[in-house]
Design a protein around this motif. Structure first.
Motif, short mmCIF file in Angstrom:
data_model
loop_
_atom_site.label_atom_id
_atom_site.label_comp_id
_atom_site.label_asym_id
_atom_site.label_seq_id
_atom_site.Cartn_x
_atom_site.Cartn_y
_atom_site.Cartn_z
N SER A 1 -10.69 0.18 2.81
CA SER A 1 -10.12 -1.09 2.00
C SER A 1 -10.67 -1.23 0.52
CB SER A 1 -10.20 -2.24 2.80
OG SER A 1 -9.45 -2.27 3.92
N LEU B 1 -1.23 6.94 4.22
CA LEU B 1 -2.04 5.43 4.52
C LEU B 1 -2.16 5.65 6.17
CD1 LEU B 1 -2.91 2.55 4.36
CD2 LEU B 1 -0.42 1.99 4.62
N TYR C 1 0.75 -1.14 0.07
CA TYR C 1 -0.10 0.00 -0.04
C TYR C 1 0.89 1.41 0.03
CZ TYR C 1 -4.49 -2.72 0.36
OH TYR C 1 -5.42 -3.38 0.21
#
Ligand SMILES: *Cc1c(COP(=O)(O)O)cnc(C)c1O
Length: 214
Positions: free
Chosen positions: A188, A19, A10
Motif C-alpha cells: 500500500s 493486483l 487499483y
C-alpha cells in the motif's frame, strides 16, 4: 471508499500489473465484496487462514501465499495454492516439491530476497540465491517464476527506491536464462515506487480493505 470502489481504482491504475489483494485477517465477506468487483487474486500470510478461506469462497480465486512459510503446514495449501511468494530457504523448496508431487501438480513460487536494511524481514542474500538457482533441478515439481521482496518500512523514498532497484537488477540478471515472469514488490505505502522499478505484482492490503486489527 468501499472495497469495490478501491478494487476498481487499483485495477484501472495498475493496467497489466497484477493486483494481489492482501486479505489477511479480513473476513470472507470482504473477500467476496472484492471478488464481486472483479478481483480474483488474493494474498494471505498464514497457511491455515488461507486454507479456511479457500473452503468458503469461489473456487476460481487464485490464492497467493505471501507470508513466511512453516514447512509443516505446506500440506494444507499444496492442492490449491496459486503462487508462493515467500520462499526463503531450501527446506521450503524440498517440502513444496514433496507435497506438489503428492498432488501430481507443479507449485509455482518466488524466491524472497532480503532487500530491506531491517533484521526482521526474511529473505535470501545474493549468495544464497545463487546457490539455490544452480540446484533447481532437484525440485521437479516446483517452478520458480521470479523474485519477491519487501522494502524497508520508511518514508524515505530514496531508500525504498534503491532497494527496489537492487531487486530489479537481480531479476534482470536471471530473467532471460530462467524465463522468469514475476517480480513481486510493492505494498500500500510503496507500490508507486515499485511500479517505477518494473514490478509485475503488487501486494496491496490496507489501502483496499482498511487497517488491520491484530
Ligand atoms: C501484509 C502484507 C502486505 C500488504 O501490506 P499493506 O501495507 O497492508 O498493503 C504485502 N506484502 C506482505 C508480504 C505482507 O505481509
Amino acid at each position: 471508499m468501499s472495497i469495490a470502489a478501491s478494487i476498481k481504482k487499483y485495477r484501472t491504475q495498475l493496467g497489466d500489473v497484477q493486483l494481489v489483494a492482501v486479505s489477511k485477517t479480513k473476513p470472507a465477506s470482504d473477500i467476496q465484496a472484492a471478488y464481486d468487483a472483479g478481483q480474483r487474486h488474493f494474498g494471505e500470510n498464514k497457511i491455515q487462514e488461507m486454507a479456511a478461506k479457500y473452503e468458503l469462497l469461489p473456487k476460481d480465486i487464485c490464492w497467493h501465499m505471501i507470508g513466511n512459510i512453516q514447512t509443516n503446514k505446506i500440506k494444507y495449501m499444496a492442492s490449491f495454492v496459486h503462487l508462493v511468494h515467500g520462499v526463503d530457504r531450501k527446506k521450503v523448496l524440498v517440502e513444496l516439491n514433496k507435497q506438489a508431487a503428492k498432488h501430481d501438480r507443479m507449485i509455482s513460487c518466488l524466491l524472497q530476497m532480503h532487500i530491506a536494511n531491517e533484521d526482521t524481514k526474511f529473505g535470501l542474500n545474493e549468495e544464497e540465491l545463487r546457490e539455490i538457482l544452480v540446484e533447481l533441478d532437484q525440485y521437479p515439481n516446483v517452478c520458480v517464476e521470479g523474485l519477491m521482496g519487501m522494502a524497508t518500512n520508511t518514508s524515505d523514498a530514496k531508500v525504498v527506491s534503491a532497494e527496489f532497484a537492487y531487486l530489479k537488477s537481480l531479476f534482470d540478471e536471471f530473467q532471460n536464462p530462467l524465463q522468469w515472469t514475476t517480480l513481486s514488490m510493492g505494498m500500500s505505502g510503496d507500490y508507486k515506487l515499485a511500479l517505477g522499478h518494473g514490478s509485475t505484482h503488487v501486494r496491496i492490503g490496507s489501502a483496499i480493505f482498511g487497517a488491520r486489527n491484530y
